[in-house]
Design a protein around this motif. Structure first.
Motif, PDB file in Angstrom:
ATOM      1  N   ALA A 169       0.844  -1.204   0.000  1.00 28.33           N
ATOM      2  CA  ALA A 169       0.000   0.000   0.000  1.00 28.33           C
ATOM      3  C   ALA A 169       0.879   1.254   0.000  1.00 28.33           C
ATOM      4  CB  ALA A 169      -0.937  -0.010   1.198  1.00 28.33           C
ATOM      5  N   ALA A 170       1.936   1.241   0.790  1.00 25.46           N
ATOM      6  CA  ALA A 170       2.857   2.381   0.832  1.00 25.46           C
ATOM      7  C   ALA A 170       3.585   2.533  -0.514  1.00 25.46           C
ATOM      8  CB  ALA A 170       3.859   2.202   1.965  1.00 25.46           C
ATOM      9  N   ALA A 171       3.900   1.417  -1.155  1.00 26.23           N
ATOM     10  CA  ALA A 171       4.573   1.447  -2.455  1.00 26.23           C
ATOM     11  C   ALA A 171       3.656   2.049  -3.518  1.00 26.23           C
ATOM     12  CB  ALA A 171       5.023   0.051  -2.857  1.00 26.23           C
ATOM     13  N   THR A 172       2.377   1.710  -3.483  1.00 26.24           N
ATOM     14  CA  THR A 172       1.414   2.266  -4.428  1.00 26.24           C
ATOM     15  C   THR A 172       1.321   3.777  -4.250  1.00 26.24           C
ATOM     16  OG1 THR A 172       0.152   0.214  -4.475  1.00 26.24           O
ATOM     17  CG2 THR A 172      -0.998   2.204  -5.186  1.00 26.24           C
ATOM     18  N   LYS A 173       1.285   4.230  -3.013  1.00 26.32           N
ATOM     19  CA  LYS A 173       1.238   5.666  -2.728  1.00 26.32           C
ATOM     20  C   LYS A 173       2.512   6.345  -3.237  1.00 26.32           C
ATOM     21  CE  LYS A 173       0.779   9.073   0.962  1.00 26.32           C
ATOM     22  NZ  LYS A 173       1.788   9.943   0.395  1.00 26.32           N
ATOM     23  N   CYS A 174       3.638   5.703  -3.032  1.00 29.67           N
ATOM     24  CA  CYS A 174       4.923   6.234  -3.498  1.00 29.67           C
ATOM     25  C   CYS A 174       4.914   6.383  -5.023  1.00 29.67           C
ATOM     26  CB  CYS A 174       6.056   5.317  -3.046  1.00 29.67           C
ATOM     27  SG  CYS A 174       7.686   5.789  -3.633  1.00 29.67           S
ATOM     28  N   LYS A 175       4.428   5.366  -5.719  1.00 27.34           N
ATOM     29  CA  LYS A 175       4.354   5.410  -7.189  1.00 27.34           C
ATOM     30  C   LYS A 175       3.487   6.584  -7.631  1.00 27.34           C
ATOM     31  CE  LYS A 175       1.324   2.975  -9.231  1.00 27.34           C
ATOM     32  NZ  LYS A 175       0.511   1.849  -9.685  1.00 27.34           N
ATOM     33  N   LYS A 176       2.356   6.772  -6.981  1.00 30.40           N
ATOM     34  CA  LYS A 176       1.455   7.875  -7.332  1.00 30.40           C
ATOM     35  C   LYS A 176       2.113   9.223  -7.067  1.00 30.40           C
ATOM     36  CE  LYS A 176      -2.788   5.255  -6.695  1.00 30.40           C
ATOM     37  NZ  LYS A 176      -4.000   5.062  -5.867  1.00 30.40           N
ATOM     38  N   ASP A 177       2.810   9.325  -5.941  1.00 28.89           N
ATOM     39  CA  ASP A 177       3.521  10.572  -5.626  1.00 28.89           C
ATOM     40  C   ASP A 177       4.545  10.892  -6.711  1.00 28.89           C
ATOM     41  OD1 ASP A 177       2.105  10.762  -3.244  1.00 28.89           O
ATOM     42  OD2 ASP A 177       3.782  10.112  -1.979  1.00 28.89           O
ATOM     43  N   LEU A 178       5.333   9.895  -7.087  1.00 28.41           N
ATOM     44  CA  LEU A 178       6.394  10.103  -8.067  1.00 28.41           C
ATOM     45  C   LEU A 178       5.862  10.311  -9.483  1.00 28.41           C
ATOM     46  CD1 LEU A 178       9.021   7.547  -6.737  1.00 28.41           C
ATOM     47  CD2 LEU A 178       9.169  10.043  -6.656  1.00 28.41           C
ATOM     48  N   SER A 179       4.582  10.025  -9.694  1.00 26.19           N
ATOM     49  CA  SER A 179       3.969  10.216 -11.004  1.00 26.19           C
ATOM     50  C   SER A 179       3.574  11.666 -11.260  1.00 26.19           C
ATOM     51  CB  SER A 179       2.738   9.323 -11.146  1.00 26.19           C
ATOM     52  OG  SER A 179       3.115   7.966 -11.085  1.00 26.19           O
ATOM     53  N   ALA A 180       3.489  12.455 -10.205  1.00 25.37           N
ATOM     54  CA  ALA A 180       3.124  13.864 -10.356  1.00 25.37           C
ATOM     55  C   ALA A 180       4.281  14.639 -10.987  1.00 25.37           C
ATOM     56  CB  ALA A 180       2.758  14.454  -9.001  1.00 25.37           C
TER      57      ALA A 180
END
Length: 172
Positions: A83-94
Motif C-alpha cells: 500500500a505504501a509502495a502504491t502511494k509512493c508510485k502515485k507521488d512520483l507520477s506527479a
C-alpha cells in the motif's frame, strides 16, 4: 456534418496501461464505421509491477536496517508495504516531484519503516518494465501493417499512463 470523412479513414492508436495489463490497439474510423486494424498486449505488465518493484526496494532497505528480516514472510506487513509502495508510485507520477517518502508505522510489531525513494531510483527499478512497452506498440503497428506515420492520433488511457517515465516512453 459528421466527425469522420466517409472515404478517408482516421487512424487512432489506443494505448491502455492499467493496473494489471498493457495493450495497444490500432483503429480506423470512417463515417459510420470502425475497424480494428491491429492489436498487441502484454497481459503481465501493469501498474502493479511498479508497486511490487518499489515494495521490493523498501523490503531490501528494511532488511538491511533490521538485521535481515524479510517482510514477505508476514502477509500483513507485506500488504502494508505494498500500500505504501502504491502511494509512493502515485507521488512520483506527479509532474515535478523528485522524491517520495515511504512511511509505514508498525511494519512489524513495534518497528516502523521510513525511507525516501527518489525519481532516479524509481526510473532505475522501472527500466525492465519500460523495455516491455515498445514491443507492444510495435506489435500493434505490425499487426495493422502500418507505421506511426499512418496514425493520426494516440489516445492514452488507464491509470498507469500517469507514471511519468511511462508517458515519456510511450511519447517516444
Amino acid at each position: 456534418k459528421g466527425l469522420f470523412d466517409p472515404t478517408t479513414p482516421t487512424v487512432t492508436m489506443f494505448v491502455d496501461f492499467g493496473q494489471s495489463s498493457f495493450s495497444a490497439t490500432i483503429v480506423s474510423f470512417t463515417k459510420g464505421k470502425l475497424h480494428v486494424k491491429g492489436q498487441a498486449f502484454d497481459e503481465r505488465l501493469g501498474g502493479r509491477n511498479f508497486d511490487y518493484a518499489i515494495a521490493e526496494l523498501c523490503n531490501k532497505r528494511f532488511s538491511e536496517m533490521k538485521g535481515g528480516k524479510d517482510i514477505r514472510s508476514r502477509a500483513k506487513s507485506w500488504l502494508k508495504l505494498m500500500a505504501a509502495a502504491t502511494k509512493c508510485k502515485k507521488d512520483l507520477s506527479a509532474h515535478g516531484v523528485t522524491q517520495s517518502r515511504v512511511n509505514v508505522e508498525s511494519l512489524t510489531p513495534e518497528k516502523d519503516f521510513r525511507s525516501v525513494v527518489t525519481i532516479e531510483e524509481f526510473d532505475e527499478i522501472a527500466a525492465p518494465f519500460l523495455a516491455r512497452l515498445r514491443p507492444v506498440l510495435d506489435g500493434a503497428l505490425a499487426s495493422a501493417g502500418m507505421t506511426m506515420a499512418d496514425v493520426s492520433s494516440v489516445e492514452a488511457i488507464g491509470a498507469s499512463m500517469r507514471i511519468g517515465c511511462v508517458k515519456k516512453r510511450v511519447a517516444e
